[in-house]
Design a protein around this motif. Sequence first.
Motif, mmCIF file in Angstrom:
data_model
loop_
_atom_site.group_PDB
_atom_site.id
_atom_site.type_symbol
_atom_site.label_atom_id
_atom_site.label_comp_id
_atom_site.label_asym_id
_atom_site.label_seq_id
_atom_site.Cartn_x
_atom_site.Cartn_y
_atom_site.Cartn_z
ATOM 1 N N TRP A 58 17.305 -4.862 -8.757
ATOM 2 C CA TRP A 58 15.981 -4.382 -8.698
ATOM 3 C C TRP A 58 15.344 -4.193 -9.961
ATOM 4 C CZ3 TRP A 58 13.124 -2.513 -4.994
ATOM 5 C CH2 TRP A 58 13.807 -2.036 -3.748
ATOM 6 N N TYR A 61 11.746 -5.950 -10.319
ATOM 7 C CA TYR A 61 10.714 -5.358 -9.347
ATOM 8 C C TYR A 61 10.628 -4.018 -9.518
ATOM 9 C CZ TYR A 61 12.377 -9.621 -6.897
ATOM 10 O OH TYR A 61 12.830 -10.744 -6.785
ATOM 11 N N ALA A 62 10.840 -3.503 -10.962
ATOM 12 C CA ALA A 62 10.626 -2.107 -11.241
ATOM 13 C C ALA A 62 11.329 -1.124 -10.431
ATOM 14 C CB ALA A 62 9.310 -1.926 -11.687
ATOM 15 N N LEU A 64 10.859 -0.804 -7.353
ATOM 16 C CA LEU A 64 9.792 -0.430 -6.436
ATOM 17 C C LEU A 64 9.821 -1.281 -5.200
ATOM 18 C CD1 LEU A 64 7.025 0.496 -8.870
ATOM 19 C CD2 LEU A 64 8.197 2.117 -7.743
ATOM 20 N N SER A 66 7.290 -1.692 -3.368
ATOM 21 C CA SER A 66 6.133 -2.404 -3.114
ATOM 22 C C SER A 66 5.980 -3.713 -4.020
ATOM 23 C CB SER A 66 5.125 -1.570 -3.544
ATOM 24 O OG SER A 66 5.182 -0.885 -4.845
ATOM 25 N N ARG A 67 7.083 -3.768 -4.915
ATOM 26 C CA ARG A 67 6.948 -5.003 -5.708
ATOM 27 C C ARG A 67 7.817 -6.204 -5.253
ATOM 28 N NH1 ARG A 67 6.094 -3.048 -11.896
ATOM 29 N NH2 ARG A 67 4.144 -1.859 -11.337
ATOM 30 N N ARG A 73 10.745 -7.310 0.820
ATOM 31 C CA ARG A 73 10.140 -6.190 1.475
ATOM 32 C C ARG A 73 10.233 -5.656 2.746
ATOM 33 N NH1 ARG A 73 5.535 -7.095 -1.096
ATOM 34 N NH2 ARG A 73 4.514 -7.958 0.945
#
Length: 100
Positions: A58, A61-62, A64, A66-67, A73
Amino acid sequence: MIEQIYVGIDLDENEGLTHLGRIVRDAWVFSILPESETCAGWSGAQMQSLYEKVYAAWEPYAHLPSRLPDELREKHARLYEQAIINAKKKGWDTELDEDD
């Protein structure tokens, strides 16, 4: 001390929408585990090791959704949306109470 063993995502509360269930589901998202792996019978040490792999996956993608790139996604959305639908059918209440 009794070692706790994970029941497996398919037997976990609320369709696996728990801390451990999310680790398993996220491992599926990142193909760390095949979607057929429920982690039933896994020890705390095994789940910790899986958590560390998922956490590392993870990081770019911080943490998140959405990233995530489109493919990941979409996979994340598919896996979580179905679990949420099934949990709600079984009475899962998504509202937070005073203790949450």
